[in-house]
Write a protein that holds these residues in place. Structure first.
Motif, PDB file in Angstrom:
ATOM      1  N   LEU A 119       1.454  85.426 -18.539  1.00 46.43           N
ATOM      2  CA  LEU A 119       0.053  86.139 -19.105  1.00 46.43           C
ATOM      3  C   LEU A 119      -1.081  85.252 -18.658  1.00 46.43           C
ATOM      4  N   PHE A 120      -1.848  85.769 -17.612  1.00 50.16           N
ATOM      5  CA  PHE A 120      -3.139  85.053 -17.060  1.00 50.16           C
ATOM      6  C   PHE A 120      -4.269  85.399 -18.036  1.00 50.16           C
ATOM      7  N   SER A 121      -5.169  84.490 -18.247  1.00 50.79           N
ATOM      8  CA  SER A 121      -6.428  84.637 -18.881  1.00 50.79           C
ATOM      9  C   SER A 121      -7.440  83.635 -18.511  1.00 50.79           C
ATOM     10  N   ASP A 122      -8.505  83.937 -19.058  1.00 53.30           N
ATOM     11  CA  ASP A 122      -9.536  82.531 -19.187  1.00 53.30           C
ATOM     12  C   ASP A 122      -9.488  81.959 -20.278  1.00 53.30           C
ATOM     13  N   ALA A 123      -9.127  82.402 -21.565  1.00 54.19           N
ATOM     14  CA  ALA A 123      -9.234  82.047 -22.815  1.00 54.19           C
ATOM     15  C   ALA A 123      -7.547  81.756 -22.987  1.00 54.19           C
ATOM     16  N   PRO A 124      -7.538  80.813 -23.912  1.00 54.31           N
ATOM     17  CA  PRO A 124      -6.240  80.419 -24.118  1.00 54.31           C
ATOM     18  C   PRO A 124      -5.743  81.644 -24.957  1.00 54.31           C
ATOM     19  N   VAL A 125      -4.107  81.654 -24.529  1.00 53.11           N
ATOM     20  CA  VAL A 125      -3.195  82.814 -25.243  1.00 53.11           C
ATOM     21  C   VAL A 125      -2.357  81.703 -26.207  1.00 53.11           C
ATOM     22  N   SER A 126      -2.137  82.093 -27.308  1.00 52.80           N
ATOM     23  CA  SER A 126      -1.403  81.219 -28.430  1.00 52.80           C
ATOM     24  C   SER A 126       0.043  81.683 -28.474  1.00 52.80           C
ATOM     25  N   ALA A 127       1.206  80.756 -28.627  1.00 56.10           N
ATOM     26  CA  ALA A 127       2.467  81.208 -28.997  1.00 56.10           C
ATOM     27  C   ALA A 127       2.645  82.144 -30.319  1.00 56.10           C
ATOM     28  N   PRO A 128       1.722  81.922 -31.385  1.00 56.91           N
ATOM     29  CA  PRO A 128       1.767  82.883 -32.480  1.00 56.91           C
ATOM     30  C   PRO A 128       1.374  84.486 -31.976  1.00 56.91           C
ATOM     31  N   GLU A 129       0.326  84.410 -31.203  1.00 58.23           N
ATOM     32  CA  GLU A 129       0.048  85.883 -30.282  1.00 58.23           C
ATOM     33  C   GLU A 129       1.434  86.708 -29.865  1.00 58.23           C
ATOM     34  N   ILE A 130       1.941  85.737 -28.998  1.00 58.89           N
ATOM     35  CA  ILE A 130       3.272  86.313 -28.288  1.00 58.89           C
ATOM     36  C   ILE A 130       4.233  86.429 -29.209  1.00 58.89           C
ATOM     37  N   GLU A 131       4.633  85.552 -30.173  1.00 62.18           N
ATOM     38  CA  GLU A 131       5.372  85.971 -30.991  1.00 62.18           C
ATOM     39  C   GLU A 131       5.077  87.234 -31.958  1.00 62.18           C
ATOM     40  N   ALA A 132       3.902  87.540 -32.370  1.00 63.94           N
ATOM     41  CA  ALA A 132       3.412  88.509 -33.014  1.00 63.94           C
ATOM     42  C   ALA A 132       3.650  90.013 -32.172  1.00 63.94           C
ATOM     43  N   ALA A 133       3.326  89.814 -30.926  1.00 61.80           N
ATOM     44  CA  ALA A 133       3.778  91.121 -30.115  1.00 61.80           C
ATOM     45  C   ALA A 133       5.278  91.393 -29.949  1.00 61.80           C
ATOM     46  N   ALA A 134       5.960  90.321 -29.695  1.00 62.16           N
ATOM     47  CA  ALA A 134       7.298  90.324 -29.645  1.00 62.16           C
ATOM     48  C   ALA A 134       8.177  91.143 -31.002  1.00 62.16           C
ATOM     49  N   GLU A 135       7.261  90.671 -32.059  1.00 66.01           N
ATOM     50  CA  GLU A 135       7.835  91.271 -33.367  1.00 66.01           C
ATOM     51  C   GLU A 135       7.433  92.571 -33.539  1.00 66.01           C
ATOM     52  N   ARG A 136       6.309  93.173 -32.995  1.00 62.65           N
ATOM     53  CA  ARG A 136       5.935  94.605 -32.793  1.00 62.65           C
ATOM     54  C   ARG A 136       6.816  95.278 -32.034  1.00 62.65           C
TER      55      ARG A 136
END
Length: 168
Positions: A119-136
């Motif tokens: 996941l490439f970005s200029d602003a940080p991506v957080s582990a909780p964001e990824i966990e929430a996407a996985a849960e969806r």
């Protein structure tokens, strides 16, 4: 002197637009590759006795990258960053630059398919964001091996993914 322009449909635009062939694209690009390394070097198969090596290409000059994998039961595999870090790491520049240390597949990878996302970005991506996407996705009963991108709730992330089939 008039210079003729050749128009070509941009395969990545998705909006039906055209771009001038040879012109600089405004899209930022990135990539992800996975290699399985056995006793004799890079192998076409990923046995659990092998090591997994991940590389990224960052020609789009993104500032941050988060590399995570999920097997088909949605068990996360944290590659870069690794816990206890909770947000993306500085993205290396260049092509096929190693990201994170080599991973011993037999330690925390069961046999089966693992989808690895960069996941490439200029602003940080957080582990909780990824966990929430996985849960969806888990709630929709989908398997990561068939999902090329995670359903993040932000649009500033460029995602690349590969599937690694870990053999017994």
């Amino acid at each position: 002197m008039l210079i003729p322009f050749i128009l070509a449909r941009s395969p990545s635009s998705g909006n039906g637009g055209f771009q001038v062939r040879g012109s600089a694209s405004h899209e930022r690009t990135a990539g992800l590759r996975a290699f399985c390394i056995g006793d004799s070097g890079v192998t076409p198969r990923c046995a659990r006795a092998a090591q997994l090596r991940l590389t990224v290409s960052n020609s789009g000059k993104f500032q941050r990258v988060f590399v995570v994998g999920f097997d088909d039961d949605w068990s996360p595999k944290w590659y870069a960053p690794r816990p206890p870090e909770l947000q993306s790491v500085n993205a290396p520049s260049g092509i096929d630059t190693p990201i994170g240390p080599p991973v011993k597949l037999g330690v925390n990878h069961d046999p089966g398919k693992v989808r690895i996302y960069a996941l490439f970005s200029d602003a940080p991506v957080s582990a909780p964001e990824i966990e929430a996407a996985a849960e969806r996705m888990r709630q929709q009963e989908k398997h990561p091996s068939g999902i090329e991108t995670l359903p993040l709730l932000r649009t500033d992330v460029v995602q690349k993914s590969v599937v690694v089939d870990v053999e017994p």
